[in-house]
Design an enzyme around this catalytic site. Structure first.
Site, PDB file in Angstrom:
ATOM      1  N   GLU A 175       0.855  -1.186   0.000  1.00 20.21           N
ATOM      2  CA  GLU A 175       0.000   0.000   0.000  1.00 20.21           C
ATOM      3  C   GLU A 175       0.888   1.232   0.000  1.00 20.21           C
ATOM      4  OE1 GLU A 175      -2.812  -0.378   3.210  1.00 20.21           O
ATOM      5  OE2 GLU A 175      -3.879  -1.977   2.187  1.00 20.21           O
TER       6      GLU A 175
ATOM      7  N   HIS B 271      -7.368   2.181   1.473  1.00 22.90           N
ATOM      8  CA  HIS B 271      -7.494   1.623   2.826  1.00 22.90           C
ATOM      9  C   HIS B 271      -8.215   2.592   3.775  1.00 22.90           C
ATOM     10  CE1 HIS B 271      -5.528  -1.482   5.742  1.00 22.90           C
ATOM     11  NE2 HIS B 271      -6.744  -1.132   6.138  1.00 22.90           N
TER      12      HIS B 271
END
Ligand code: DGY
Length: 322
Positions: free
Chosen positions: A267, A286
């Site tokens: 990420e 996220h």
């Protein structure tokens, strides 16, 4: 005075609680501290308030040194922490369960609807000034009423997604879990099944399992091949549960209809990863727990966890080694 290092800016409630009792240093930048800087800053601390992106391992514990009493993760997931290594040194570890259940379940449902109804290419169409007419044949998606929802991991969040989709859309619920869940069977008429049956029978599949050695790459080429061509796959758990390259191939080949991902690996997902360019893959950065309500409560829980550890008492929201 004892010192706590907080690895990112977090909502005030928890910081204020900590500041009543200990000296607090908060990393000021939007980006996390580089590893070497993190290791430098935690030296001599009694507590560290970590994010899910901070790796807590022997190197971290060595750098903190013998004063360290507690590590409080600002997340319910704690796959970033070597809990056994911490416990072996008498360092308490805690997380923030419960308070982000609704927020994360809502994100999963948003992704189910948005991916299933082609929001990504439809929004792109407007943003790129391509919208010319009312189109009878464009952006045709899926409906969910009365269809089958497969939940992988029937913990708090999985159960909440199932409850909402059962109540609102009348979906039939299948789930996998280490054991059958009484409440899911009783309240939602949900059926505990093997993974293969869930994959082959579900119109929507939503991932809610923790990341462990058993769930890493749980959804790979073989599993994707078993899904229905109209299936929508949603992941609000951890990116590593899906083999992302296999998912990109399956989406490009029409093996399933769409995917909605709130989590990726790494990420952010690599700039050149093919999932980024697939119109039937919707990716969020996220944000599962990103509501004021959840994040305020997470900050308070992490603070009380640290204060308990520093007093030498058990954390109220403690985790054990897997
Ligand atoms: C968690 O708490 O584990 C979530 O992934 C953060 O939103």
């Amino acid at each position: 005075m004892s010192k706590v290092f907080v690895t990112r800016q977090i909502p005030q409630p928890g910081l204020e609680r900590l500041k009543e009792h200990v000296e607090v240093e908060v990393w000021p930048d939007q980006d996390p501290p580089p590893r070497s800087m993190l290791l430098e800053r935690i030296a001599g601390c009694s507590g560290v308030l970590t994010m899910l992106s901070d790796r807590v391992d022997d190197e971290f514990l060595d750098a903190a040194g013998p004063n360290l009493r507690g590590v409080a993760n600002f997340a319910v997931g704690y796959n970033n922490i070597d809990v056994a290594a911490a416990k072996a040194r008498g360092v308490h570890v805690g997380n923030t369960p419960g308070v982000l259940t609704n927020a994360t379940a809502d994100t999963a449902i948003g992704l189910i609807l948005a991916a299933g109804r082609c929001f990504r290419p439809a929004i792109h169409n407007v943003e790129k000034h391509q919208w010319r007419n009312w189109e009878p044949m464009m952006f045709l998606g899926q409906e969910f009423e009365g269809k089958t929802l497969g939940i992988i991991g029937m913990g708090r969040i999985g159960l909440t997604v199932a409850k909402r989709m059962r109540g609102g859309w009348g979906m039939r619920i299948l789930y996998t879990s280490r054991s059958a869940k009484l409440q899911a069977g009783r309240d939602l008429d949900a059926t505990h099944v093997q993974l293969d049956e869930l994959l082959a029978s579900s119109d929507v599949i939503s991932l809610h399992c923790p990341l462990t050695e058993q769930t890493r790459n749980l959804i790979g080429e073989k599993e994707l091949a078993k899904m229905k061509p109209n299936a929508v796959l949603v992941n609000t758990a951890r990116g590593e549960v899906i083999d992302q390259m296999a998912l990109a191939n399956a989406l490009a080949n029409g093996q399933l209809f769409a995917a909605g991902l709130d989590v990726t690996t790494p990420e952010p997902i690599a700039a050149d990863h093919p999932l980024r360019d697939l119109p039937n893959c919707l990716i969020l950065p996220h944000i599962g727990s990103a509501t004021w309500q959840a994040r305020n409560q997470m900050s308070m829980m992490a603070a009380v966890n640290l204060l308990a550890a520093m007093k030498g008492t058990p954390m109220p929201f403690a985790v054990s080694p897997a």
